[in-house]
Design an enzyme around this catalytic site. Structure first.
Site, PDB file in Angstrom:
ATOM      1  CG  ASN A   9      -1.708   1.225   1.413  1.00  0.00           C
ATOM      2  OD1 ASN A   9      -1.815   2.036   0.490  1.00  0.00           O
ATOM      3  ND2 ASN A   9      -2.302   1.397   2.590  1.00  0.00           N
ATOM      4  CE  LYS A  11       0.149   3.282   4.788  1.00  0.00           C
ATOM      5  NZ  LYS A  11       0.098   3.428   6.229  1.00  0.00           N
ATOM      6  CG  HIS A  94      -5.731   1.500   5.328  1.00  0.00           C
ATOM      7  ND1 HIS A  94      -5.284   2.443   6.222  1.00  0.00           N
ATOM      8  CD2 HIS A  94      -4.696   0.662   5.098  1.00  0.00           C
ATOM      9  CE1 HIS A  94      -4.011   2.199   6.507  1.00  0.00           C
ATOM     10  NE2 HIS A  94      -3.628   1.122   5.836  1.00  0.00           N
ATOM     11  CD  GLU A  96      -2.878   5.238   6.899  1.00  0.00           C
ATOM     12  OE1 GLU A  96      -2.915   5.356   5.662  1.00  0.00           O
ATOM     13  OE2 GLU A  96      -1.899   4.755   7.496  1.00  0.00           O
ATOM     14  CD  GLU A 166      -3.399  -3.029   7.363  1.00  0.00           C
ATOM     15  OE1 GLU A 166      -2.265  -3.149   6.903  1.00  0.00           O
ATOM     16  OE2 GLU A 166      -4.133  -2.058   7.117  1.00  0.00           O
ATOM     17  N   GLY A 172       2.545   1.836  10.863  1.00  0.00           N
ATOM     18  CA  GLY A 172       3.441   2.980  10.716  1.00  0.00           C
ATOM     19  C   GLY A 172       4.189   3.341  11.984  1.00  0.00           C
ATOM     20  CB  SER A 212       5.460  -2.100  11.897  1.00  0.00           C
ATOM     21  OG  SER A 212       5.028  -0.785  12.174  1.00  0.00           O
TER      22      SER A 212
HETATM   23  C1  PEP Z   1      -0.701  -0.100   6.161  1.00  0.00           C
HETATM   24  O1  PEP Z   1      -0.823   1.095   6.003  1.00  0.00           O
HETATM   25  O2  PEP Z   1      -1.568  -0.878   5.721  1.00  0.00           O
HETATM   26  C2  PEP Z   1       0.463  -0.573   6.874  1.00  0.00           C
HETATM   27  C3  PEP Z   1       0.459  -1.797   7.301  1.00  0.00           C
HETATM   28  O3  PEP Z   1       1.499   0.322   7.064  1.00  0.00           O
HETATM   29  P1  PEP Z   1       2.942   0.012   7.707  1.00  0.00           P
HETATM   30  O4  PEP Z   1       3.438  -1.259   7.060  1.00  0.00           O
HETATM   31  O5  PEP Z   1       3.780   1.180   7.356  1.00  0.00           O
HETATM   32  O6  PEP Z   1       2.741  -0.168   9.166  1.00  0.00           O
END
Ligand code: PEP
Length: 251
Positions: A9, A11, A94, A96, A166, A172, A212
């Site tokens: 992703n 973003k 997601h 976000e 997630e 992040g 992460s």
């Molecule tokens: C995400 O945004 O779906 C995500 C898992 O981000 P990150 O890997 O940076 O934690």
């Protein structure tokens, strides 16, 4: 057996030129991988150029979001337009989108249904906040998100839906869930899917971990029985990291 998925992703990162360079690297270095599905979700502006670049490549292009209708919705993007530009999948729900844009479960459910009806595959994201985890409400939160976000789906629709667990506290932050925490949540999700659908649907559904994921933790995560891949944010922006994640060590 479930074919693993490694999804990136991107973003709100990458100009068209940067996106093309990264996609060319991935195409060159991942096209021989036949036992893992690779999905990338670049920003909307890069979708059309990447669709041409990824012709003849097994890498699947995905949108990062969609709106459930077409017409007078300024600034939105529909599943049909994502398909038109070369996407075969879309990320929905997601954290976000849920947190920064106040998307609620019933709206997410409309998007899931619209995307599936258009023929897109869906990566459906769920996850708890740190407060919810600390209050021992993780399973309750995941169950609500699944029951509402996947409401009205049948087993046939589930062949095109992948769940991404997630935990919000891991996205992040550099603080990934432990292998055991992730496996526990995935096991719970699969059990719930077998109640809501049936055992064979639950066993066939891919459940990705996101939060992460890095080259140095992917191997342990992929070793867990109910983890079928990863949704990768930050580490999907660098070719070498994403390639290492996609080429995780099989046991
Ligand atoms: C995400 O945004 O779906 C995500 C898992 O981000 P990150 O890997 O940076 O934690």
């Amino acid at each position: 057996m479930r074919t693993p998925i490694i999804a990136g992703n991107w973003k709100l990162n990458k100009t068209v030129d940067e996106a093309l360079a990264l996609a060319k690297d991935l195409k060159g270095q991942l096209s021989d991988l036949t036992d893992v599905e690779i999905i990338i979700a670049p920003p909307f502006t890069a979708l059309a150029p990447l669709a041409s670049t990824l012709t003849d490549s097994p890498i699947v292009l995905a949108g990062q979001n969609c709106f459930p209708s077409e017409g007078a919705y300024t600034g939105e993007i529909s599943p049909a337009l994502l398909r038109d530009v070369g996407c075969r999948a879309v990320i929905i729900g997601h954290s976000e989108r849920r947190q920064l844009f106040a998307e609620q479960d019933d709206f997410i459910n409309q998007k899931v249904k619209a995307a599936l009806a258009t023929g897109l595959k869906v990566i459906f994201c769920i996850g708890e906040t740190l407060t919810e985890r600390n209050e021992n409400r993780t399973f309750e939160v995941l169950e609500k998100q699944i029951r509402m976000g996947m409401s009205g789906l049948d087993s046939a629709a589930m062949t095109r839906l992948t769940v991404a667990y997630e935990p919000i506290w891991a996205i992040g932050t550099g603080q990934t869930a432990s292998n055991e925490q992730a496996q526990e949540a995935h096991h719970f999700i699969r059990g719930l899917l077998s109640q809501l659908f049936d055992v064979s649907t639950a066993e066939a559904t891919r459940i990705l971990y996101g939060g992460s994921v890095k080259p140095d933790n992917i191997d342990g995560l992929m070793h867990q029985a109910d983890i079928d891949g990863a949704l990768v944010g930050g580490a999907s922006l660098k070719a070498c990291d994403f390639i290492r994640i996609a080429r995780y060590k099989r046991c």
